[in-house]
Scaffold this motif. Structure first.
Motif, PDB file in Angstrom:
ATOM      1  N   PRO A 450      -3.265  -8.164  19.256  1.00  0.00           N
ATOM      2  CA  PRO A 450      -3.143  -8.715  17.894  1.00  0.00           C
ATOM      3  C   PRO A 450      -4.246  -8.264  16.951  1.00  0.00           C
ATOM      4  N   GLU A 451      -5.473  -8.153  17.453  1.00  0.00           N
ATOM      5  CA  GLU A 451      -6.561  -7.764  16.569  1.00  0.00           C
ATOM      6  C   GLU A 451      -6.393  -6.330  16.059  1.00  0.00           C
ATOM      7  N   ARG A 452      -5.605  -5.525  16.783  1.00  0.00           N
ATOM      8  CA  ARG A 452      -5.342  -4.154  16.356  1.00  0.00           C
ATOM      9  C   ARG A 452      -4.136  -4.083  15.409  1.00  0.00           C
ATOM     10  N   LEU A 453      -3.382  -5.177  15.321  1.00  0.00           N
ATOM     11  CA  LEU A 453      -2.155  -5.190  14.525  1.00  0.00           C
ATOM     12  C   LEU A 453      -2.290  -5.932  13.205  1.00  0.00           C
ATOM     13  N   ARG A 454      -3.430  -6.576  13.026  1.00  0.00           N
ATOM     14  CA  ARG A 454      -3.590  -7.423  11.840  1.00  0.00           C
ATOM     15  C   ARG A 454      -3.418  -6.634  10.542  1.00  0.00           C
ATOM     16  N   HIS A 455      -3.735  -5.346  10.565  1.00  0.00           N
ATOM     17  CA  HIS A 455      -3.615  -4.535   9.347  1.00  0.00           C
ATOM     18  C   HIS A 455      -2.178  -4.413   8.867  1.00  0.00           C
ATOM     19  N   LEU A 456      -1.202  -4.765   9.712  1.00  0.00           N
ATOM     20  CA  LEU A 456       0.196  -4.675   9.315  1.00  0.00           C
ATOM     21  C   LEU A 456       0.614  -5.806   8.379  1.00  0.00           C
ATOM     22  N   LEU A 457      -0.196  -6.846   8.268  1.00  0.00           N
ATOM     23  CA  LEU A 457       0.118  -7.925   7.333  1.00  0.00           C
ATOM     24  C   LEU A 457       0.069  -7.394   5.901  1.00  0.00           C
ATOM     25  N   PRO A 458       1.127  -7.568   5.118  1.00  0.00           N
ATOM     26  CA  PRO A 458       1.095  -7.108   3.724  1.00  0.00           C
ATOM     27  C   PRO A 458       0.090  -7.908   2.901  1.00  0.00           C
ATOM     28  N   GLY A 459      -0.590  -7.214   1.992  1.00  0.00           N
ATOM     29  CA  GLY A 459      -1.480  -7.931   1.080  1.00  0.00           C
ATOM     30  C   GLY A 459      -0.713  -8.803   0.116  1.00  0.00           C
ATOM     31  N   ALA A 460       0.468  -8.350  -0.276  1.00  0.00           N
ATOM     32  CA  ALA A 460       1.368  -9.108  -1.147  1.00  0.00           C
ATOM     33  C   ALA A 460       2.781  -8.643  -0.864  1.00  0.00           C
ATOM     34  N   LEU A 461       3.749  -9.492  -1.154  1.00  0.00           N
ATOM     35  CA  LEU A 461       5.141  -9.162  -0.905  1.00  0.00           C
ATOM     36  C   LEU A 461       5.834  -8.796  -2.213  1.00  0.00           C
ATOM     37  N   PRO A 462       6.755  -7.844  -2.188  1.00  0.00           N
ATOM     38  CA  PRO A 462       7.446  -7.440  -3.420  1.00  0.00           C
ATOM     39  C   PRO A 462       8.145  -8.590  -4.129  1.00  0.00           C
ATOM     40  N   SER A 463       8.586  -9.581  -3.378  1.00  0.00           N
ATOM     41  CA  SER A 463       9.293 -10.716  -3.994  1.00  0.00           C
ATOM     42  C   SER A 463       8.370 -11.664  -4.724  1.00  0.00           C
ATOM     43  N   GLY A 464       7.076 -11.583  -4.417  1.00  0.00           N
ATOM     44  CA  GLY A 464       6.148 -12.567  -4.959  1.00  0.00           C
ATOM     45  C   GLY A 464       6.088 -13.839  -4.138  1.00  0.00           C
ATOM     46  N   GLU A 465       6.912 -13.931  -3.080  1.00  0.00           N
ATOM     47  CA  GLU A 465       6.878 -15.096  -2.195  1.00  0.00           C
ATOM     48  C   GLU A 465       5.575 -15.106  -1.403  1.00  0.00           C
ATOM     49  N   PRO A 466       5.071 -16.307  -1.072  1.00  0.00           N
ATOM     50  CA  PRO A 466       3.851 -16.353  -0.248  1.00  0.00           C
ATOM     51  C   PRO A 466       4.131 -15.907   1.186  1.00  0.00           C
ATOM     52  N   LEU A 467       3.169 -15.216   1.749  1.00  0.00           N
ATOM     53  CA  LEU A 467       3.239 -14.830   3.149  1.00  0.00           C
ATOM     54  C   LEU A 467       3.042 -16.067   4.018  1.00  0.00           C
ATOM     55  N   HIS A 468       3.685 -16.091   5.187  1.00  0.00           N
ATOM     56  CA  HIS A 468       3.416 -17.175   6.135  1.00  0.00           C
ATOM     57  C   HIS A 468       1.926 -17.205   6.473  1.00  0.00           C
ATOM     58  N   ARG A 469       1.464 -18.335   6.965  1.00  0.00           N
ATOM     59  CA  ARG A 469       0.072 -18.433   7.408  1.00  0.00           C
ATOM     60  C   ARG A 469       0.018 -18.104   8.896  1.00  0.00           C
ATOM     61  N   PHE A 470      -0.588 -16.976   9.218  1.00  0.00           N
ATOM     62  CA  PHE A 470      -0.659 -16.484  10.592  1.00  0.00           C
ATOM     63  C   PHE A 470      -1.969 -16.927  11.222  1.00  0.00           C
ATOM     64  N   GLU A 471      -1.852 -17.624  12.357  1.00  0.00           N
ATOM     65  CA  GLU A 471      -3.027 -18.129  13.064  1.00  0.00           C
ATOM     66  C   GLU A 471      -3.460 -17.110  14.118  1.00  0.00           C
ATOM     67  N   PHE A 472      -4.452 -16.296  13.782  1.00  0.00           N
ATOM     68  CA  PHE A 472      -5.066 -15.415  14.759  1.00  0.00           C
ATOM     69  C   PHE A 472      -6.174 -16.182  15.475  1.00  0.00           C
ATOM     70  N   ARG A 473      -6.461 -15.808  16.699  1.00  0.00           N
ATOM     71  CA  ARG A 473      -7.500 -16.542  17.437  1.00  0.00           C
ATOM     72  C   ARG A 473      -8.861 -16.347  16.797  1.00  0.00           C
ATOM     73  N   PHE A 474      -8.991 -15.299  15.967  1.00  0.00           N
ATOM     74  CA  PHE A 474     -10.259 -15.056  15.291  1.00  0.00           C
ATOM     75  C   PHE A 474     -10.171 -15.382  13.810  1.00  0.00           C
ATOM     76  N   GLY A 475      -9.218 -16.266  13.442  1.00  0.00           N
ATOM     77  CA  GLY A 475      -9.119 -16.703  12.054  1.00  0.00           C
ATOM     78  C   GLY A 475      -7.723 -16.522  11.503  1.00  0.00           C
ATOM     79  N   SER A 476      -7.300 -17.417  10.612  1.00  0.00           N
ATOM     80  CA  SER A 476      -5.955 -17.362  10.049  1.00  0.00           C
ATOM     81  C   SER A 476      -5.893 -16.327   8.938  1.00  0.00           C
ATOM     82  N   ALA A 477      -4.677 -15.877   8.656  1.00  0.00           N
ATOM     83  CA  ALA A 477      -4.448 -14.924   7.567  1.00  0.00           C
ATOM     84  C   ALA A 477      -3.236 -15.366   6.774  1.00  0.00           C
ATOM     85  N   HIS A 478      -3.316 -15.240   5.478  1.00  0.00           N
ATOM     86  CA  HIS A 478      -2.183 -15.570   4.613  1.00  0.00           C
ATOM     87  C   HIS A 478      -1.514 -14.283   4.134  1.00  0.00           C
TER      88      HIS A 478
END
Length: 478
Positions: A450-478
């Motif tokens: 997972p720590e190698r895949l975190r970069h795949l999370l989009p910074g923003a979505l084309p729809s403007g919808e909020p990204l889910h809140r992903f709970e990584f063991r080393f901190g959550s990401a929105h």
């Protein structure tokens, strides 16, 4: 036997492969007269090389992806697919996306024992809550090589090759074989999740599968960024035509192709890197290929595409768990069973059958088996070695509270237990630890962590919808 050359044995294995022999004796078992722990390094490597050759394992499957596609990966198309994958705008209930169940923070496995689709709390990870479905969402890592998809193989390439649509792709009705024009099984399968009521659609939208897809397309076509992304790849969209579901399916499949992580220590070892595996992992590999019997179902060659699964259906006696809060009714008179393949075929002889799990990167899963009944890899492996003892001792410890309330009946399951699992396999404590070491570490590609895949999370979505809140063991990401 194949003729030997002057090449080192492992190079010979990688170059020639070998015929599959799924029932071979343990190369370091009782027949050899040599305890596994006593094997010298050279002898150990020679035995393992021979075992891999006989099994037909090359460690080169990842390198065949573009050859089998017949083209290079299209990273523009994969980007479009990645954004659609993460975007809740495609879920008509407004609260889920593909990424909600195939979680980047769980190496694209389900973050829960049994999936939570619609009506969730916006979290992806241990804190996800909401009504359950019936099974754990299967991994999509390396799915490019899977000839069947889902726990009951309800999506399958009739040719036995997901890259070959010549015989058609078979789906349950209403689709049937209507998606066989897609180039790859994943492109066909990508038409389905958006139409699943409990996964993404919800119960409020009126209409059949085509109407649901039509609404998803209406939304995507109304978003300029998606039109630009798809227009960069498809000339008809660039010329002003609409994004179609063929485009969407191809994009999601392309993103999934980029999730090919099949360069584990066992692959590097098979290609000649003798230090890729520790001595214990090598001993565990010999057990896996031999006396422990794992390879009989977790196949490593032929149709398996070196995915460590035969992609067949078996009854392996997994403890039956049923949520007390869910959107999917369970089977059986007590509403606490999962009939597996029977749900697809209607044949009672198929009851409790589930597809052999491909176990590359299996140690990165939060839970194990089709329903996540086990939360420790060691317990899942012990279950395979002695099913009845595992079932007798099962308590559901480690499961979420709502999954510990109802355990379904097990005697009817055990009556149908696959013959391969009826006789317990005795391993010493040392051998068990070696087998675990191989499955846990020898099959894990570091790129899938997972720590190698975190970069795949989009910074923003084309729809403007909020990204889910992903709970990584080393901190959550929105």
């Amino acid at each position: 036997m194949r003729a030997r050359s002057s090449l080192p044995l492992l190079v010979l294995v990688a170059a020639l492969g070998g015929c599959s022999d799924q029932t071979m004796l343990d190369p370091a078992g009782p027949e050899s007269g040599t305890p596994q722990h006593a094997l010298a390094d050279g002898d150990l490597d020679a035995r393992l090389a021979e075992a891999l050759e006989r099994a037909g394992f090359t460690g080169r499957i990842a390198a065949t992806l573009e050859t089998r596609l017949g083209r290079p990966l299209d990273h523009r198309l994969a980007l479009a697919g990645r954004l659609v994958f993460f975007d809740p705008v495609t879920g008509l209930n407004g609260d889920n996306s593909c990424a909600g169940c195939h979680a980047v923070n769980a190496s694209f496995n389900d973050s829960k024992s049994i999936a939570i689709g619609i009506e969730n709390n916006g979290v992806v990870g241990p804190g996800r809550v909401g009504p359950r479905n019936q099974r754990r969402s299967p991994t999509i890592v390396n799915a490019a090589f899977f000839p069947t998809l889902m726990w009951n193989s309800r999506f399958r390439a009739l040719s036995g090759d997901p890259f070959d649509n010549s015989a058609g792709f078979d789906f349950p009705l209403p689709e049937g074989r209507s998606l066989s024009h897609m180039a790859h099984l994943l492109g066909a399968q990508a038409h389905i999740p958006f139409t699943e009521r409990v996964e993404m659609t919800g119960f409020d939208f009126a209409g059949d599968n085509d109407a649901i897809r039509g609404e998803v397309l209406r939304r995507l076509n109304a978003i300029p960024r998606y039109r630009t992304l798809f227009g960069q790849v498809f000339p008809d969209v660039r010329a002003g035509g609409p994004i179609t579901f063929e485009h969407v399916g191809a994009a999601i499949a392309e993103f999934t192709f980029t999730l090919t992580f099949a360069d584990a220590p066992i692959d590097r070892y098979a290609r000649g890197e003798l230090r890729a595996l520790s001595a214990d992992q090598k001993q565990g590999a010999l057990l896996f290929l031999g006396r422990a019997g794992c390879v009989q179902c977790h196949a490593v060659a032929g149709r398996s595409n070196e995915m460590f699964s035969d992609f067949e259906q078996h009854v392996i006696g997994v403890p039956q768990i049923a949520s007390s809060f869910g959107n999917v009714p369970f089977d059986g008179p007590g509403g606490d069973e999962d009939f597996g393949l029977e749900q697809v075929t209607g044949d009672p002889a198929d009851r409790y059958m589930f597809r052999t799990s491909p176990i590359r990167n299996v140690a990165l899963q939060p839970t194990f088996m089709h329903n996540g009944a086990f939360v420790r890899l060691e317990d899942a492996i012990r279950h395979h070695l002695n099913v009845r003892a595992s079932v007798a001792a099962y308590t559901g410890d480690g499961l979420d509270a709502d999954l510990r309330i109802r355990l379904g009946p097990m005697e009817p399951v055990l009556e149908r237990l696959d013959p391969l699992l009826r006789t317990p396999i005795a391993l010493s404590a040392e051998e068990f630890d070696q087998l675990v070491a191989f499955v846990r570490d020898g099959l894990t590609d570091p790129a899938a962590r997972p720590e190698r895949l975190r970069h795949l999370l989009p910074g923003a979505l084309p729809s403007g919808e909020p990204l889910h809140r992903f709970e990584f063991r080393f901190g959550s990401a929105h």
